[in-house]
Design a protein around this motif. Structure first.
Motif, PDB file in Angstrom:
ATOM      1  N   CYS A 173       5.432   5.197   5.070  1.00 22.12           N
ATOM      2  CA  CYS A 173       5.004   5.431   3.686  1.00 22.12           C
ATOM      3  C   CYS A 173       4.597   6.898   3.679  1.00 22.12           C
ATOM      4  O   CYS A 173       3.715   7.293   4.438  1.00 22.12           O
ATOM      5  CB  CYS A 173       3.803   4.567   3.327  1.00 22.12           C
ATOM      6  SG  CYS A 173       4.051   2.803   3.467  1.00 22.12           S
TER       7      CYS A 173
ATOM      8  N   ASP B  51       3.115   1.349   7.610  1.00 17.37           N
ATOM      9  CA  ASP B  51       2.703   0.032   7.151  1.00 17.37           C
ATOM     10  C   ASP B  51       2.561  -0.840   8.390  1.00 17.37           C
ATOM     11  O   ASP B  51       3.546  -1.124   9.069  1.00 17.37           O
ATOM     12  CB  ASP B  51       3.756  -0.527   6.191  1.00 17.37           C
ATOM     13  CG  ASP B  51       3.330  -1.811   5.520  1.00 17.37           C
ATOM     14  OD1 ASP B  51       2.556  -2.584   6.136  1.00 17.37           O
ATOM     15  OD2 ASP B  51       3.780  -2.069   4.392  1.00 17.37           O
TER      16      ASP B  51
ATOM     17  N   ILE C 119      -2.221   0.151   5.594  1.00 19.72           N
ATOM     18  CA  ILE C 119      -1.433   1.384   5.705  1.00 19.72           C
ATOM     19  C   ILE C 119      -2.233   2.357   6.560  1.00 19.72           C
ATOM     20  O   ILE C 119      -3.378   2.679   6.250  1.00 19.72           O
ATOM     21  CB  ILE C 119      -1.139   2.000   4.322  1.00 19.72           C
ATOM     22  CG1 ILE C 119      -0.375   1.032   3.424  1.00 19.72           C
ATOM     23  CG2 ILE C 119      -0.390   3.326   4.470  1.00 19.72           C
ATOM     24  CD1 ILE C 119       1.016   0.667   3.916  1.00 19.72           C
TER      25      ILE C 119
END
Length: 175
Positions: free
Chosen positions: A46, A77, A135
């Motif tokens: 991400c 993630d 995350i």
């Protein structure tokens, strides 16, 4: 440019001009990260692109940015990592390293300098950018035009160990 030449031309840049990176070049760099291989193609990355000065100031609370006008917060993630069953080693950091390397090489190919940083306070990044617990902020990739140019590609003859000091064939041997 051949791959090994590109790899030798890539260098760490720790001082950037304030010139903005063209969107076309940034898209190219991000695409290089998108196509990078990851364990079992899990693609755990991400990436938060930070370009607004007020958001760069948020990153600076966690680590210096060297005047970079564009910072990629590369996160993973934790729900998407491959876990090696033999010792529970997670593939996530390897995946992020490969993704960042692809983007650094793409940056250099387009005349953009880079420095990847792992030594930052992830709690600050998490708080400042509202990142959920699953995350993990893993790396910061500062991008920009080098203030003092790029290092010479022939520096590797002096700055890197020779192959025989790092490579073994068929078994481990003390070097």
């Amino acid at each position: 440019m051949k791959f090994l030449d590109l790899a030798k031309h890539r260098c760490t840049v720790r001082a950037f001009t304030d010139e903005q990176i063209e969107q076309e070049k940034l898209d190219y760099i991000l695409e290089a990260g998108r196509v990078a291989p990851t364990a079992c193609n899990k693609q755990p990355q991400c990436i938060i692109v930070v370009r607004k000065p007020e958001n760069i100031c948020k990153v600076e609370k966690a680590y210096k940015t060297f005047g970079s006008p564009c910072i990629l917060i590369i996160c993973r993630d934790t729900r998407e990592a491959l876990i090696r069953p033999f010792d529970n080693k997670c593939s996530g950091d390897l995946d992020i390293g490969i993704i960042a390397d692809h983007m650094m090489l793409a940056a250099r190919e387009t005349g953009i300098g880079s420095v990847m940083v792992g030594l930052f306070d992830p709690a600050i990044i998490r708080k400042e950018f509202n990142i959920p617990g699953y995350i993990e902020p893993t790396a910061l990739l500062m991008l920009g035009y080098p203030k003092h140019g790029f290092l010479a590609p022939d520096r590797h003859t002096k700055m890197r160990k020779p192959l025989e000091d790092t490579v073994m064939f068929e078994k481990y041997t003390d070097i």
